[in-house]
Design an enzyme around this catalytic site. Structure first.
Site, PDB file in Angstrom:
ATOM      1  N   LYS A  97      41.736  43.373  52.763  1.00 40.60           N
ATOM      2  CA  LYS A  97      40.432  43.893  53.207  1.00 40.60           C
ATOM      3  C   LYS A  97      39.613  42.819  53.921  1.00 40.60           C
ATOM      4  O   LYS A  97      38.915  43.130  54.881  1.00 40.60           O
ATOM      5  CB  LYS A  97      39.667  44.561  52.070  1.00 40.60           C
ATOM      6  N   ARG A 149      31.455  48.128  44.152  1.00 40.76           N
ATOM      7  CA  ARG A 149      32.702  48.089  43.403  1.00 40.76           C
ATOM      8  C   ARG A 149      32.613  48.912  42.132  1.00 40.76           C
ATOM      9  O   ARG A 149      33.547  48.925  41.348  1.00 40.76           O
ATOM     10  CB  ARG A 149      33.060  46.648  43.065  1.00 40.76           C
ATOM     11  N   ARG A 183      49.430  33.684  47.620  1.00 43.44           N
ATOM     12  CA  ARG A 183      48.242  33.408  48.435  1.00 43.44           C
ATOM     13  C   ARG A 183      47.691  32.009  48.149  1.00 43.44           C
ATOM     14  O   ARG A 183      47.582  31.587  47.017  1.00 43.44           O
ATOM     15  CB  ARG A 183      47.167  34.464  48.139  1.00 43.44           C
ATOM     16  N   ARG A 222      43.602  29.886  44.453  1.00 44.47           N
ATOM     17  CA  ARG A 222      42.315  30.236  43.865  1.00 44.47           C
ATOM     18  C   ARG A 222      42.510  30.496  42.380  1.00 44.47           C
ATOM     19  O   ARG A 222      43.505  31.107  41.994  1.00 44.47           O
ATOM     20  CB  ARG A 222      41.787  31.525  44.531  1.00 44.47           C
ATOM     21  N   ARG A 230      42.171  41.564  37.310  1.00 45.83           N
ATOM     22  CA  ARG A 230      41.448  42.059  38.498  1.00 45.83           C
ATOM     23  C   ARG A 230      41.954  43.453  38.879  1.00 45.83           C
ATOM     24  O   ARG A 230      41.194  44.314  39.299  1.00 45.83           O
ATOM     25  CB  ARG A 230      41.630  41.083  39.667  1.00 45.83           C
TER      26      ARG A 230
END
Ligand code: AMP
Length: 206
Positions: A13, A88, A122, A150, A161
């Protein structure tokens, strides 16, 4: 044009939001990036939200809503905006309705399996914040510094998540479907094809 994009973590996104913001000359507003910047510079909000972010939980609504509302009041949002990652949950969506009109909601569909696969690879440049993948090497191509993972991309946090996304954010699709502005997009394609499908969904055929 006022656009929202949402999808599970790792759905692309952020990338698509940037492409759309460039195409329409509107600001790209990412609460996630704003929160990370606040943590990096250890502002009062940065310190307040660290624990939520590190665990992959949502930052409390009062903080998040106030931050987005204030950002949307900036002059650069007058002609439109691209929000990536807000609302969200239902209280955020209801709050947003009070202070902004939304033209389109883009939903990127990506399976949990693909999310886990993407996020475990990632990496981010600690200097310029660019997102990349382990497949592209260990260092940032521009800054030449070692890429990092991260904290919220670590396996346990990714699982949380995803749970939070399914629990709190996915029901929002129904909320917006009633308004007939939702565009469901297959996010398991190349970046270029996802972008093409989004433009088609927006009726942008030029
Ligand atoms: P993102 O970069 O959009 O995946 O967001 C990273 C993290 O920032 C999320 O896991 C949350 O902890 C926090 N965050 C971002 N957007 C929101 C939001 N709308 N509400 C609450 N927390 C958020």
């Amino acid at each position: 044009m006022n656009i929202i994009i949402f999808g599970p973590p790792g759905s692309g996104k952020g990338t698509q939001a940037r492409l759309l913001a460039d195409r329409y000359g509107i600001p790209h507003i990412s609460p996630g990036a704003m929160f990370r910047a606040a943590m990096k510079s250890k502002t009062k909000i940065g310190l307040q939200i660290k624990d939520f972010m590190d665990k992959g939980n949502y930052v409390p609504d009062d903080i998040t809503i106030a931050m987005v509302k204030k950002r949307l009041e900036d002059v650069d949002c007058a002609e439109g905006f691209m929000i990536d990652g807000f609302p969200r949950n239902l209280p955020q969506a209801e709050a947003l309705d009070e202070f902004a009109h939304i033209d389109f909601v883009i939903v990127l569909k990506v399976s949990d399996k693909e999310v886990i696969n993407r996020l475990s690879k990632r990496r981010q440049c600690p200097k310029c914040d660019k997102i990349t993948s382990t497949e592209e090497g260990e260092k940032c191509r521009d800054c030449k510094v070692k890429l990092v993972q991260r904290d919220d991309d670590k396996p346990q946090v990714i699982k949380n998540r995803l749970l939070v996304y399914h629990d709190l954010t996915q029901p929002l699709i129904e909320y917006y479907k009633n308004k007939d502005i939702v565009r469901m997009i297959n996010g398991e394609q190349s970046e270029e094809n996802v972008f093409k499908d989004i433009l088609l969904g927006l009726g942008d055929t030029e």
